[in-house]
Scaffold this motif. Sequence first.
Motif, PDB file in Angstrom:
ATOM      1  N   THR A 175      73.724  69.345  15.023  1.00  0.00           N
ATOM      2  CA  THR A 175      72.349  67.764  15.893  1.00  0.00           C
ATOM      3  C   THR A 175      72.876  67.257  15.593  1.00  0.00           C
ATOM      4  OG1 THR A 175      70.856  70.109  15.929  1.00  0.00           O
ATOM      5  CG2 THR A 175      70.131  67.561  16.236  1.00  0.00           C
ATOM      6  N   VAL A 176      72.598  66.480  17.146  1.00  0.00           N
ATOM      7  CA  VAL A 176      73.201  65.112  16.660  1.00  0.00           C
ATOM      8  C   VAL A 176      71.426  64.496  17.119  1.00  0.00           C
ATOM      9  CG1 VAL A 176      73.598  62.573  18.155  1.00  0.00           C
ATOM     10  CG2 VAL A 176      74.954  65.444  18.033  1.00  0.00           C
ATOM     11  N   VAL A 177      71.057  63.285  16.181  1.00  0.00           N
ATOM     12  CA  VAL A 177      70.169  62.590  15.640  1.00  0.00           C
ATOM     13  C   VAL A 177      69.318  61.070  15.995  1.00  0.00           C
ATOM     14  CG1 VAL A 177      67.889  62.308  15.127  1.00  0.00           C
ATOM     15  CG2 VAL A 177      68.442  64.047  14.297  1.00  0.00           C
ATOM     16  N   VAL A 178      69.452  60.916  17.858  1.00  0.00           N
ATOM     17  CA  VAL A 178      69.656  59.434  18.605  1.00  0.00           C
ATOM     18  C   VAL A 178      68.368  58.667  17.334  1.00  0.00           C
ATOM     19  CG1 VAL A 178      70.122  58.440  20.281  1.00  0.00           C
ATOM     20  CG2 VAL A 178      70.723  60.901  20.503  1.00  0.00           C
ATOM     21  N   GLY A 179      68.624  57.643  17.551  1.00  0.00           N
ATOM     22  CA  GLY A 179      67.632  57.081  16.817  1.00  0.00           C
ATOM     23  C   GLY A 179      66.886  57.542  14.973  1.00  0.00           C
ATOM     24  N   CYS A 180      67.141  56.172  14.373  1.00  0.00           N
ATOM     25  CA  CYS A 180      66.775  56.318  13.018  1.00  0.00           C
ATOM     26  C   CYS A 180      65.418  55.836  12.915  1.00  0.00           C
ATOM     27  CB  CYS A 180      68.034  56.268  12.390  1.00  0.00           C
ATOM     28  SG  CYS A 180      69.614  57.383  12.187  1.00  0.00           S
ATOM     29  N   GLY A 181      64.849  55.724  13.803  1.00  0.00           N
ATOM     30  CA  GLY A 181      63.690  54.906  13.934  1.00  0.00           C
ATOM     31  C   GLY A 181      62.621  55.972  12.390  1.00  0.00           C
ATOM     32  N   PRO A 182      61.314  55.991  11.752  1.00  0.00           N
ATOM     33  CA  PRO A 182      60.350  56.922  11.674  1.00  0.00           C
ATOM     34  C   PRO A 182      60.798  58.430  11.478  1.00  0.00           C
ATOM     35  CG  PRO A 182      59.356  55.188  11.618  1.00  0.00           C
ATOM     36  CD  PRO A 182      60.693  54.494  12.383  1.00  0.00           C
ATOM     37  N   ILE A 183      60.766  58.263  13.158  1.00  0.00           N
ATOM     38  CA  ILE A 183      60.763  59.954  13.408  1.00  0.00           C
ATOM     39  C   ILE A 183      62.366  60.285  13.956  1.00  0.00           C
ATOM     40  CG2 ILE A 183      60.658  61.581  15.791  1.00  0.00           C
ATOM     41  CD1 ILE A 183      57.726  60.676  14.683  1.00  0.00           C
ATOM     42  N   GLY A 184      63.415  59.914  13.832  1.00  0.00           N
ATOM     43  CA  GLY A 184      64.138  60.336  13.914  1.00  0.00           C
ATOM     44  C   GLY A 184      64.959  60.463  12.374  1.00  0.00           C
ATOM     45  N   LEU A 185      64.131  59.529  11.410  1.00  0.00           N
ATOM     46  CA  LEU A 185      65.044  59.926   9.821  1.00  0.00           C
ATOM     47  C   LEU A 185      63.976  61.016   9.572  1.00  0.00           C
ATOM     48  CD1 LEU A 185      64.799  56.745   8.206  1.00  0.00           C
ATOM     49  CD2 LEU A 185      66.881  58.138   8.942  1.00  0.00           C
ATOM     50  N   LYS A 186      62.477  61.501   9.857  1.00  0.00           N
ATOM     51  CA  LYS A 186      62.415  62.563   9.263  1.00  0.00           C
ATOM     52  C   LYS A 186      63.210  63.950  10.400  1.00  0.00           C
ATOM     53  CE  LYS A 186      57.595  60.973   9.469  1.00  0.00           C
ATOM     54  NZ  LYS A 186      57.414  59.770   9.638  1.00  0.00           N
ATOM     55  N   PHE A 187      62.956  64.017  11.502  1.00  0.00           N
ATOM     56  CA  PHE A 187      64.306  64.838  11.908  1.00  0.00           C
ATOM     57  C   PHE A 187      65.289  65.335  11.192  1.00  0.00           C
ATOM     58  CE2 PHE A 187      62.536  64.779  16.290  1.00  0.00           C
ATOM     59  CZ  PHE A 187      62.226  65.680  17.213  1.00  0.00           C
ATOM     60  N   ILE A 188      65.975  64.046  10.831  1.00  0.00           N
ATOM     61  CA  ILE A 188      67.110  63.915  10.002  1.00  0.00           C
ATOM     62  C   ILE A 188      66.709  65.161   8.463  1.00  0.00           C
ATOM     63  CG2 ILE A 188      68.667  62.915   8.819  1.00  0.00           C
ATOM     64  CD1 ILE A 188      68.444  60.749  11.039  1.00  0.00           C
ATOM     65  N   ARG A 189      65.399  64.176   7.936  1.00  0.00           N
ATOM     66  CA  ARG A 189      65.391  64.989   6.806  1.00  0.00           C
ATOM     67  C   ARG A 189      65.060  66.647   7.090  1.00  0.00           C
ATOM     68  NH1 ARG A 189      65.268  67.073   2.378  1.00  0.00           N
ATOM     69  NH2 ARG A 189      63.895  66.846   0.589  1.00  0.00           N
ATOM     70  N   ILE A 190      64.386  66.729   8.016  1.00  0.00           N
ATOM     71  CA  ILE A 190      63.437  68.384   8.025  1.00  0.00           C
ATOM     72  C   ILE A 190      65.318  68.967   8.428  1.00  0.00           C
ATOM     73  CG2 ILE A 190      62.466  70.167   9.469  1.00  0.00           C
ATOM     74  CD1 ILE A 190      60.754  68.563   7.116  1.00  0.00           C
ATOM     75  N   LEU A 191      66.141  68.826   9.045  1.00  0.00           N
ATOM     76  CA  LEU A 191      66.862  70.201  10.027  1.00  0.00           C
ATOM     77  C   LEU A 191      68.205  69.616   8.546  1.00  0.00           C
ATOM     78  CD1 LEU A 191      67.355  68.041  13.326  1.00  0.00           C
ATOM     79  CD2 LEU A 191      66.112  70.140  12.726  1.00  0.00           C
ATOM     80  N   SER A 192      68.165  68.685   7.977  1.00  0.00           N
ATOM     81  CA  SER A 192      69.136  68.711   6.481  1.00  0.00           C
ATOM     82  C   SER A 192      68.905  69.513   5.769  1.00  0.00           C
ATOM     83  CB  SER A 192      69.237  67.078   6.407  1.00  0.00           C
ATOM     84  OG  SER A 192      68.538  66.748   5.968  1.00  0.00           O
ATOM     85  N   SER A 193      67.526  70.016   5.538  1.00  0.00           N
ATOM     86  CA  SER A 193      66.969  69.776   4.558  1.00  0.00           C
ATOM     87  C   SER A 193      66.793  71.950   4.812  1.00  0.00           C
ATOM     88  CB  SER A 193      65.436  70.034   3.915  1.00  0.00           C
ATOM     89  OG  SER A 193      64.803  70.648   5.273  1.00  0.00           O
ATOM     90  N   ARG A 194      67.411  72.154   6.305  1.00  0.00           N
ATOM     91  CA  ARG A 194      67.470  73.771   6.903  1.00  0.00           C
ATOM     92  C   ARG A 194      68.504  73.938   6.381  1.00  0.00           C
ATOM     93  NH1 ARG A 194      61.362  73.975   9.659  1.00  0.00           N
ATOM     94  NH2 ARG A 194      59.883  73.517   8.153  1.00  0.00           N
ATOM     95  N   GLY A 195      69.561  73.595   6.656  1.00  0.00           N
ATOM     96  CA  GLY A 195      70.748  74.175   6.175  1.00  0.00           C
ATOM     97  C   GLY A 195      72.041  73.994   8.460  1.00  0.00           C
TER      98      GLY A 195
END
Length: 351
Positions: A175-195
Motif C-alpha cells: 500500500t502506498v500512503v500519500v501524505g505523512c502528516g498525523p493521519i498518514g502516519l497513523k495509516f502507516i503505523r497500523i498497516l505496517s503492524s498488520r503485515g
Amino acid sequence: MTAESNGHMMAAVLYGREDLKIERVAIPVVGPEDLLVRVRVALTCGTDFKVWKQGHHARMIEPPAIFGHELAGEIERLGSAVSGRFRLGMRVVAANSAPCGACFYCLKDRANLCEDLVFNNGAYAQYTVIPGRIVRENLMEIPAGLSFIDAALVEPLACVLRGIEETGIRPGDTTVVVGCGPIGLKFIRILSSRGVRVIALGKRQSQMKSAERLGAAAALDASVLENPIPAVRELTHGKGADSVIEAVGSPATWQTAIQMVRCGGTVNLFGGCPRGSKVEFEPATLHYSEITIKSSFHHTPRFIREALAVIARGEIQASDFVTGEIPLSGLPELFQHMKNRNGQLKMAVIP
C-alpha cells in the motif's frame, strides 16, 4: 477565587478566519441527557487547523464558538436522565459526533452519512458538554492504565481504521500512503503492524524519518523526486501498488494516487480537497485497468469502539505522534506557527 469556583472557565473561542481568542466564559449548562466533562487533554488536529484558517466548517462549527474535538477527561456533572453506567469522576473519551440510528443511511449501515449527524466541538476548554446522543452512542470509559493522552487518539484513529476496511487492505499487500502528516502516519503505523508493506510518500525529511520509524518499508521524498510515480512502479515490480491511500487532500495528489495503483487495485481518496476543486482522470486508465476509487468520510460507533480497543492493546500510542504539550493559552500562537508548514505533528493541549 478560581475560574471554576464561580461558574466560569477558560476556553479557546473561534470568531472567524485565523481569529482565535482565549477567553473567560461561562461553564456550559448541562441538559438532562448530557454530561459535563473536565477536559484533561485535547489534541490538535489537521481538521481544526483548516477550520481555524477558513474560520468555520459548514457541518461542524459556526463562529463564534469554542472549538476542538479530540479530547479525554473526567465526568464532572451528570444530567438528571443520564444512564447509571456513568458516574462522577469516571475517566472517559468522547467522539465528536453520533448518528441517529434511524435514517436512510443509518439503516444502510452508513452511519457516517447520517442525515442527522450530531457534531460536537469544545475540546479546547477546561470543561465541555457532551450532548445526550453522543453520551449514548459514542462516550466510553477509558480502561485502567491507559493515559488520557493515548485515549484522546480515538476519534482520528477510528477514521483511519474505517478507511483501511473500506479499502479492503489485507496482510501481504503493498500500500502506498500519500501524505505523512498525523493521519498518514497513523495509516502507516497500523498497516505496517498488520503485515502490510507500506510505501510512504511525503515532503520533508522529518516526515520520511517518522514514516520509517513507524514501519514504512520505503519512504519517498516528493520534494526531491521529479516524479514519484516511476519510483513506486520500481518498488512494485513495475505493476503499481495493490492500494493507495491519499491522505493529503489536494487535486494534484488525487491525480498522482490514481497512477500509482496496479490493475485491479483500489485507491482511497481519504483526504478531502478544498470546496470547488476540480480533478481530471484519464477514463481509459480507470476502465481498462479496473481501478476502484473510494473515499472514506468520518467514523461510526463501531470504529470508535474498535479504535479504543486498538489503543488499549498498545498497537498505537500517542508518543508516536504527539510532539509536545502546551497550555490552553498557547493555542493561538501554535496555529500561527503551523501556518509555516513546519512538520509539526500533534500537540497536546492541557487546559
